[in-house]
Design an enzyme around this catalytic site. Structure first.
Site, PDB file in Angstrom:
ATOM      1  N   LYS A   1      -8.494 -13.567 -16.552  1.00 14.40           N
ATOM      2  CA  LYS A   1      -8.555 -13.866 -17.991  1.00 14.40           C
ATOM      3  C   LYS A   1      -7.929 -15.213 -18.343  1.00 14.40           C
ATOM      4  O   LYS A   1      -8.488 -15.986 -19.120  1.00 14.40           O
ATOM      5  CB  LYS A   1      -7.842 -12.747 -18.756  1.00 14.40           C
ATOM      6  CG  LYS A   1      -8.083 -12.757 -20.232  1.00 14.40           C
ATOM      7  CD  LYS A   1      -9.401 -12.099 -20.526  1.00 14.40           C
ATOM      8  CE  LYS A   1      -9.651 -11.904 -21.999  1.00 14.40           C
ATOM      9  NZ  LYS A   1     -10.895 -11.133 -22.206  1.00 14.40           N
TER      10      LYS A   1
ATOM     11  N   GLY B   1       0.865  -1.184   0.000  1.00 16.11           N
ATOM     12  CA  GLY B   1       0.000   0.000   0.000  1.00 16.11           C
ATOM     13  C   GLY B   1       0.889   1.217   0.000  1.00 16.11           C
ATOM     14  O   GLY B   1       2.074   1.129   0.327  1.00 16.11           O
TER      15      GLY B   1
ATOM     16  N   CYS C   1       5.323  -6.005   1.839  1.00 17.33           N
ATOM     17  CA  CYS C   1       5.644  -4.571   1.790  1.00 17.33           C
ATOM     18  C   CYS C   1       4.908  -3.794   2.882  1.00 17.33           C
ATOM     19  O   CYS C   1       5.181  -4.014   4.060  1.00 17.33           O
ATOM     20  CB  CYS C   1       5.375  -4.024   0.388  1.00 17.33           C
ATOM     21  SG  CYS C   1       6.210  -2.448   0.128  1.00 17.33           S
ATOM     22  N   TYR C   2       3.970  -2.912   2.526  1.00 12.93           N
ATOM     23  CA  TYR C   2       3.234  -2.197   3.583  1.00 12.93           C
ATOM     24  C   TYR C   2       2.626  -3.195   4.576  1.00 12.93           C
ATOM     25  O   TYR C   2       2.614  -2.966   5.786  1.00 12.93           O
ATOM     26  CB  TYR C   2       2.121  -1.334   2.960  1.00 12.93           C
ATOM     27  CG  TYR C   2       1.216  -0.689   3.992  1.00 12.93           C
ATOM     28  CD1 TYR C   2       1.575   0.509   4.605  1.00 12.93           C
ATOM     29  CD2 TYR C   2       0.006  -1.291   4.371  1.00 12.93           C
ATOM     30  CE1 TYR C   2       0.763   1.093   5.568  1.00 12.93           C
ATOM     31  CE2 TYR C   2      -0.812  -0.712   5.332  1.00 12.93           C
ATOM     32  CZ  TYR C   2      -0.425   0.487   5.926  1.00 12.93           C
ATOM     33  OH  TYR C   2      -1.236   1.057   6.875  1.00 12.93           O
TER      34      TYR C   2
ATOM     35  N   ASP D   1     -14.657 -14.011 -23.422  1.00 10.31           N
ATOM     36  CA  ASP D   1     -15.472 -13.979 -22.197  1.00 10.31           C
ATOM     37  C   ASP D   1     -16.932 -14.375 -22.468  1.00 10.31           C
ATOM     38  O   ASP D   1     -17.476 -15.250 -21.796  1.00 10.31           O
ATOM     39  CB  ASP D   1     -15.445 -12.588 -21.537  1.00 10.31           C
ATOM     40  CG  ASP D   1     -14.036 -12.164 -21.152  1.00 10.31           C
ATOM     41  OD1 ASP D   1     -13.148 -13.032 -21.128  1.00 10.31           O
ATOM     42  OD2 ASP D   1     -13.832 -10.964 -20.890  1.00 10.31           O
TER      43      ASP D   1
ATOM     44  N   HIS E   1       8.320  -7.644  -3.038  1.00  7.03           N
ATOM     45  CA  HIS E   1       7.067  -8.090  -3.666  1.00  7.03           C
ATOM     46  C   HIS E   1       7.243  -9.446  -4.349  1.00  7.03           C
ATOM     47  O   HIS E   1       7.683  -9.494  -5.498  1.00  7.03           O
ATOM     48  CB  HIS E   1       6.610  -7.056  -4.702  1.00  7.03           C
ATOM     49  CG  HIS E   1       6.095  -5.805  -4.086  1.00  7.03           C
ATOM     50  ND1 HIS E   1       4.787  -5.653  -3.684  1.00  7.03           N
ATOM     51  CD2 HIS E   1       6.721  -4.651  -3.765  1.00  7.03           C
ATOM     52  CE1 HIS E   1       4.617  -4.459  -3.153  1.00  7.03           C
ATOM     53  NE2 HIS E   1       5.780  -3.826  -3.188  1.00  7.03           N
TER      54      HIS E   1
ATOM     55  N   GLU F   1       5.060 -11.228  -5.668  1.00  9.86           N
ATOM     56  CA  GLU F   1       4.063 -11.440  -6.727  1.00  9.86           C
ATOM     57  C   GLU F   1       4.493 -10.915  -8.089  1.00  9.86           C
ATOM     58  O   GLU F   1       3.938 -11.301  -9.102  1.00  9.86           O
ATOM     59  CB  GLU F   1       2.724 -10.820  -6.322  1.00  9.86           C
ATOM     60  CG  GLU F   1       2.666  -9.283  -6.291  1.00  9.86           C
ATOM     61  CD  GLU F   1       3.251  -8.662  -5.021  1.00  9.86           C
ATOM     62  OE1 GLU F   1       4.016  -9.351  -4.305  1.00  9.86           O
ATOM     63  OE2 GLU F   1       2.979  -7.478  -4.758  1.00  9.86           O
TER      64      GLU F   1
END
Ligand code: XMP
Length: 514
Positions: free
Chosen positions: A370, A56, A83-84, A228, A170, A172
């Site tokens: 997706k 954040g 992180c945050y 989709d 991070h 991710e």
């Protein structure tokens, strides 16, 4: 039915929250993003296997910083702070967080302690993505430090006995080379999730749920031929068969043969049980677009006309119980967590129809990313060319023809685009391209063909690499391929005497020309 395992990603306003959920799902564990304000009772009721605090933009000391109740650490559920999120964990548990004079930003070599479950199979020196100014100066009581960098004394810390873990970097983002391993270690080894998030079980469970939700009701779905709406339609068809009616509006701005391809799959000759209505509204759209040159005006006209055509068809069908939408998870997250989600318009062109008589909305893909929609599509047996179709704007070729749209210009750009796609596929360079297409510039120039002077249009070729469509780089298509495409377009497409290749990146350009 056994409830699916889940991990909660608690959102403190970081930029990579969706990415965290996606990476966790890649480890076959279902993850959902919830706002940091979610009450602890709700979190407890979901019985998550673990919780991940996101990053954040704030400093934990600020009055207005997003915080959660420190009682969350007493719930006996493993938590990973990122992180945050890691600083918040340190702060709430009475460690010390400070502001560094300079930020640590970018790819950074981190030394990890491999005796931690989080880093067991990670290299001792590993590259991680850092982006912070505040840092944990002192870990809370009971924690041990499990990673550091030359400037960051606590790059990771843990209290394994309480299942609490924190990383300053991070995991991710792909720049963290072994980040997925770390997330895997957290959700599978620390949290003990078995990994029951698989597309075959999603498909099966969703079909069951749709049957329950819909009962003997009637469902109406706008089908665009994009991935989709196609996957949503097939799921619904498998669930309720002929109770589903799909309306496919051919606005005359589709790529070459696309309308027939959609009909071949979803129409009466195709493998699915559903009612398929194709509306050939090409001329209606061309009439509305006559003389219109301004891109946003064209978009608006196409979007509105689409809704009108759809409404007219819906009126013929009469009242239905459900309107199906191909909303996917990023739309849900982006439209604001905690607030009610805005509903995505039919293939992104207009809004929700005002005059369709339905009681409820059904969104079978609401929780999928997706890439998961694509996997579900393959699982459902939808042809690969449909599942891997590149993104196509709702207003279609309408915004790939600069200036006024006419039937003849549509023919030119369709034919040129078909040649371009064919040659790119033949050369095998379609795999890593984000998007590639031809556009018809509004420019005419002088050429010579045989002994004749020509005065014809210029076609532009575009091909970009992009990971998020927010930024893009022009792709380096081999010269010979470009040469072949150019020769073929000029020779085979009537009305074109010149071909150009667009080298502009985004920004400052956009991917589309309008
Ligand atoms: P730009 O041109 O903004 O495109 O760089 C980024 C991505 O969005 C698609 N795009 C659209 N999609 N309706 C859509 O549904 C639109 O009006 C529209 N305009 C652009 C474009 O194809 C690319 O993938």
């Amino acid at each position: 039915m056994l409830e699916r395992e889940q991990v909660i990603v608690l959102d403190f306003g970081g930029q990579y929250n969706q990415l965290i959920a996606r990476r966790v799902r890649e480890c076959h564990v279902y993850a959902e993003v919830l706002p940091y304000t979610t009450p602890l009772e709700e979190i407890r009721a979901r019985q998550p296997k673990g919780i991940i605090f996101t990053g954040g933009p704030n400093s934990v000391y600020l009055e207005e910083s997003p915080r959660c109740d420190a009682a969350i650490f007493e719930m006996g559920i493993p938590i990973l702070g990122i992180c945050y999120g890691s600083q918040l964990m340190a702060y709430l548990l009475k460690g010390r967080v400070e502001t560094a004079p300079v930020s640590e930003y970018g790819k950074t070599e981190v030394t990890v302690d491999r005796s931690s479950v989080l880093f067991g199979d990670v290299e001792e020196q590993t590259i991680c993505w850092m982006s912070h100014t505040d840092y944990i100066a002192e870990a809370p009581e009971g924690f041990r430090v499990t990673a550091c960098t030359p400037v960051c004394p606590v790059a990771a810390m843990e209290d394994a006995s309480r299942g609490l873990y924190a990383v300053q970097f991070h995991p991710e983002v792909l720049h963290t080379v072994e980040g997925t391993k770390m997330l895997y270690n957290f959700v599978r080894k620390v949290c003990g999730a078995r990994g029951d998030w698989k597309m075959d079980s999603f498909v099966e469970q969703t079909i069951g749920r749709l049957r329950e939700q819909i009962g003997d009701g009637r469902v109406l779905c706008a089908l665009s031929g994009g991935v989709d709406s196609s996957v949503a339609a097939v799921l619904l068809s498998k669930a309720v068969g002929k109770q589903l009616t799909c309306v496919f509006v051919d606005h005359g701005l589709l790529r070459k043969n696309e309308g027939d391809e959609v009909e071949a799959v979803f129409g009466p000759e195709g493998p699915y049980e559903l009612n398929f209505i194709r509306v050939n509204a090409q001329q209606r759209f061309y009439d509305k677009l006559k003389g219109v040159e301004e891109p946003e005006r064209k978009r608006k006209i196409i979007g509105e006309e689409f809704i009108r055509v759809f409404e007219e068809e819906a009126r013929k069908i009469g009242a239905v119980d459900f309107l199906a939408q191909g909303t996917i998870y990023p739309d849900v997250i982006e439209s604001g967590l905690g607030k009610s989600a805005t509903i995505k318009s039919h293939h992104n062109v207009g809004g929700l129809p005002d005059h369709v008589d339905f009681k409820e909305i059904v969104e079978p893909l609401r929780m999928l990313f997706k890439d998961e929609v694509r996997k579900a599509g393959l699982e459902l047996g939808i042809p690969e060319y449909l599942v891997y179709r590149q993104p196509f704007p709702g207003p279609g070729l309408g915004i790939r023809i600069i200036g006024e749209v006419t039937a003849d210009k549509v023919r030119i750009v369709q034919d040129a685009d078909a040649i371009y796609r064919e040659e790119i596929a033949k050369a095998g360079c379609d795999k890593d391209l984000g998007q590639y297409f031809t556009a018809l510039t509004n420019m005419r120039s002088v050429g010579v063909m045989g002994d004749e002077r020509t005065y014809d249009y210029t076609v532009a070729l575009r091909a970009v690499h992009t990971s998020d469509f927010m930024t893009a780089d022009a792709a380096q298509i081999p010269w010979e391929v470009l040469g072949r495409v150019t020769t073929r377009i000029v020779n085979e497409v009537r009305g074109v005497n010149r071909v150009m290749y667009d080298l502009t990146s985004k920004p400052p350009g956009t991917i589309e020309f309008e």
